[in-house]
Design an enzyme around this catalytic site. Structure first.
Site, PDB file in Angstrom:
ATOM      1  N   LYS A 115      -8.364  -8.537  -5.156  1.00  0.00           N
ATOM      2  CA  LYS A 115      -8.700  -9.539  -4.208  1.00  0.00           C
ATOM      3  C   LYS A 115      -7.859 -10.248  -3.245  1.00  0.00           C
ATOM      4  O   LYS A 115      -8.283 -10.815  -2.132  1.00  0.00           O
ATOM      5  CB  LYS A 115      -9.355 -10.703  -5.200  1.00  0.00           C
ATOM      6  CG  LYS A 115     -10.595  -9.976  -6.206  1.00  0.00           C
ATOM      7  CD  LYS A 115     -10.953 -10.866  -7.169  1.00  0.00           C
ATOM      8  CE  LYS A 115     -11.778 -10.576  -8.398  1.00  0.00           C
ATOM      9  NZ  LYS A 115     -13.089 -10.061  -8.175  1.00  0.00           N
ATOM     10  N   GLU A 199      -8.860 -20.562  -6.764  1.00  0.00           N
ATOM     11  CA  GLU A 199      -9.721 -20.828  -5.626  1.00  0.00           C
ATOM     12  C   GLU A 199     -10.620 -22.032  -5.943  1.00  0.00           C
ATOM     13  O   GLU A 199     -10.697 -22.427  -7.283  1.00  0.00           O
ATOM     14  CB  GLU A 199     -10.982 -19.683  -5.920  1.00  0.00           C
ATOM     15  CG  GLU A 199     -10.984 -18.760  -4.648  1.00  0.00           C
ATOM     16  CD  GLU A 199     -11.924 -17.677  -4.708  1.00  0.00           C
ATOM     17  OE1 GLU A 199     -11.515 -16.460  -4.333  1.00  0.00           O
ATOM     18  OE2 GLU A 199     -12.937 -17.999  -5.367  1.00  0.00           O
ATOM     19  N   HIS A 234     -20.934 -14.471 -15.382  1.00  0.00           N
ATOM     20  CA  HIS A 234     -20.673 -14.101 -14.102  1.00  0.00           C
ATOM     21  C   HIS A 234     -20.941 -12.784 -14.042  1.00  0.00           C
ATOM     22  O   HIS A 234     -20.503 -12.111 -12.995  1.00  0.00           O
ATOM     23  CB  HIS A 234     -19.227 -14.253 -14.101  1.00  0.00           C
ATOM     24  CG  HIS A 234     -18.549 -15.662 -13.960  1.00  0.00           C
ATOM     25  ND1 HIS A 234     -19.074 -16.896 -13.380  1.00  0.00           N
ATOM     26  CD2 HIS A 234     -17.777 -16.019 -15.137  1.00  0.00           C
ATOM     27  CE1 HIS A 234     -18.479 -17.919 -13.961  1.00  0.00           C
ATOM     28  NE2 HIS A 234     -17.575 -17.390 -14.821  1.00  0.00           N
ATOM     29  N   ARG A 291     -17.612   0.936  -3.514  1.00  0.00           N
ATOM     30  CA  ARG A 291     -18.493   2.307  -4.349  1.00  0.00           C
ATOM     31  C   ARG A 291     -20.207   1.659  -4.279  1.00  0.00           C
ATOM     32  O   ARG A 291     -20.523   0.687  -3.452  1.00  0.00           O
ATOM     33  CB  ARG A 291     -18.228   2.071  -5.686  1.00  0.00           C
ATOM     34  CG  ARG A 291     -18.370   0.434  -6.324  1.00  0.00           C
ATOM     35  CD  ARG A 291     -18.210   0.695  -7.722  1.00  0.00           C
ATOM     36  NE  ARG A 291     -17.898  -0.851  -8.525  1.00  0.00           N
ATOM     37  CZ  ARG A 291     -18.836  -1.718  -8.441  1.00  0.00           C
ATOM     38  NH1 ARG A 291     -20.061  -1.379  -8.361  1.00  0.00           N
ATOM     39  NH2 ARG A 291     -18.718  -3.076  -8.893  1.00  0.00           N
TER      40      ARG A 291
END
Ligand code: ADP
Length: 493
Positions: A115, A199, A234, A291
């Site tokens: 990430k 974040e 999530h 993907r």
């Protein structure tokens, strides 16, 4: 390409093989000992056993898969999703063995697999990002300083994270140190990489992702959005396309941003660029999945494009056969992930055997599954039984079809998320389109679930028992009447 090995199992292996067959290509299945009798094994033209059930000894055994592919004269490997699909090393080894990896190049996979590296890569393109750090944080004092600048709540995330794992919400400064230690150790044990970053925690965002498609000749286009805000832990459960919140302008803007993300890493094949959208319709880049995505069927339903076919064509060097302007949204599509999980018990896995398994059928209904009646859901893998997908001329008709399909899907032996799907589809927040990733926390009431097959069976058993007891009461007066026969019995005793 004449022969493709599908390095996966279950519904996705079967779904990929269907397209392979339609394209006149032969297919090779791989399977673990637990999947010996799975439909994907019987569907394939050839099948080889990889070894015992645990993924590390079967579906994650890259060397064995490539060795079998060589032995069987395979010229392409499709990795599906999960397992080795985002493993750049596997892609590299495949190509080194002279076999085509049906997916992006290893470099793009490596960048987008992290990430942090992904954020670094897209930074220069001016793509909006969630406020936060763009480097791994190790020092707690640095973390505290950054979190204070961003403002609580913050989210600690594993750079190598996936599947909703390795994420921790921190509400206040006093919790930061402990949560950070936990996040690092979780990231290390789950992904072998303890790098974490911070974040801003966007409260009540929507998860909107864009499907992209890129060939080897610089043609990169997007296939609109998927709304994936209905999540537990999530992770997505209900997806749809188009999203009821995107205007044509925002769709175009997000689509162009996604194309730029793909371009930034020289992407080829299918990919998904994920964004968070806040309540003021600002969007922020989250990550790119390199993907085929679980929820790709909703995009196929509204565009009429077979994404697996496109992947194969791109892998064998063909140019995209259409441009952005050729694409348009046709109707509306919904997907419900049918997991063997108990929605009335925190979505915990519900293992068992499918004692009854009857699929719904009808126009605009698609079931992507990998099970048959009598099969057991293995504990070793993801507990998804099927993806139930509907397509209608508009959102209301796609919802209506999904409700009908859920009612006609007969699954007994395990508890599933079908009843949860019905709860979502009947809820005002979903119907009005005013929902976000906090749907479960804000609206979900497990006691309001429609009774499951198991509960219905239990209810039927209770009714039968009550009937039997009532019948016993009715014949009691007869028993109470003394007869010679009962007297004789008493005498004998
Ligand atoms: P993973 O790779 O584990 O799937 P993602 O970064 O794709 O992780 O995020 C998964 C989900 O977590 C998102 O769909 C969203 O619900 C939630 N999430 C991630 N980042 C944030 C954030 N900064 N603020 C609020 N929610 C977030």
């Amino acid at each position: 390409m004449k022969k493709i090995l599908v390095a996966n199992r279950g519904e996705i292996a079967l779904r990929i093989m269907r397209t392979i067959r339609r394209m006149g290509i032969r297919s090779v299945a791989v399977y673990s000992e637990a999947d010996r009798n799975s439909p994907h094994v019987f569907f394939a033209d050839e099948a080889v056993c990889l070894g015992p059930a645990p993924s590390t000894q079967s579906y994650l055994n890259a060397d064995k898969i490539i060795a079998f592919a060589n032995e069987l004269g395979v010229d392409g490997i499709h990795p599906g999703y999960g397992f080795l699909s985002e493993n750049a090393e596997f892609a590299k080894l495949t190509e080194k063995a002279g076999i085509i990896f049906i997916g992006p190049g290893p470099d793009a996979m490596r960048i987008m697999g992290s990430k942090l590296a992904a954020k670094e890569c897209v930074k220069k393109y001016g793509i909006p990002m969630v406020p936060g750090t763009d480097k791994a944080i190790e020092d707690i004092d640095v973390a505290k300083k950054i979190a204070a600048e961003i403002g609580y709540p913050v989210l600690i995330k594993a750079s190598a994270g996936g599947g909703g794992k390795g994420m921790r919400i921190v509400e206040k400064a006093t919790d930061l140190e402990e949560q950070m230690q936990r996040a690092v150790s979780e990231a290390r044990s789950s992904f072998g990489d303890g790098s974490v970053f911070i974040e801003k925690y966007i409260s009540s965002p929507r998860h909107i992702e864009i499907q992209v498609l890129a060939d080897n000749y610089g043609n990169t286009i997007h296939l609109f959005e998927r709304e994936c805000s209905i999540q537990r832990r999530h992770q997505k459960v209900v997806e749809e396309s188009p999203s009821s919140v995107l205007t044509p302008e925002l769709r175009k803007k997000m689509g162009e941003a996604a194309v730029m993300v793909a371009t930034s890493c020289n992407y080829r094949s299918t990919g998904t660029v994920e964004f968070l959208l806040d309540d003021k319709l600002n969007f922020y880049f989250l990550e790119m999945n390199t993907r085929l995505q679980v929820e790709h069927p909703v995009t196929e339903m509204i565009t009429g494009i077979d994404l697996v076919e496109e992947q194969i064509k791109i892998a064998r060097g063909e140019k995209l056969g259409f441009t952005q302007d050729d694409l348009s949204v046709n109707g509306h599509s919904l997907e419900l992930r049918v997991y063997a999980e108990d929605p009335s018990n925190d979505f915990l896995p519900s293992t068992g055997t499918l004692t009854k398994y009857i699929r719904p059928q009808g126009e605009g209904i698609r079931v992507d599954d990998g099970y048959e009646e009598g099969m057991t859901i293995p504990v070793y893998y993801d507990p998804m039984i099927a993806k139930l997908v509907t397509h209608g001329k508009d959102r209301a008709s796609a919802i209506q079809k999904m409700k009908e399909a859920i009612r006609n899907y007969k699954i007994e032996g395990v508890i599933t998320t079908l009843s949860f799907g019905l709860f979502v589809l009947e809820h005002d927040a979903f119907l009005s389109g005013k929902f976000d990733t906090q749907f479960i926390e804000k609206h979900y009431i497990p006691s309001k679930l429609a009774p499951t097959q198991k509960q219905n069976a239990e209810l039927a058993a209770i009714i039968a028992l009550k009937y039997w007891l009532d019948k016993q009461k009715e014949i009691k007066p007869v028993e109470a009447t003394p007869t010679n026969w009962t007297i004789r019995l008493t005498e004998n005793n």
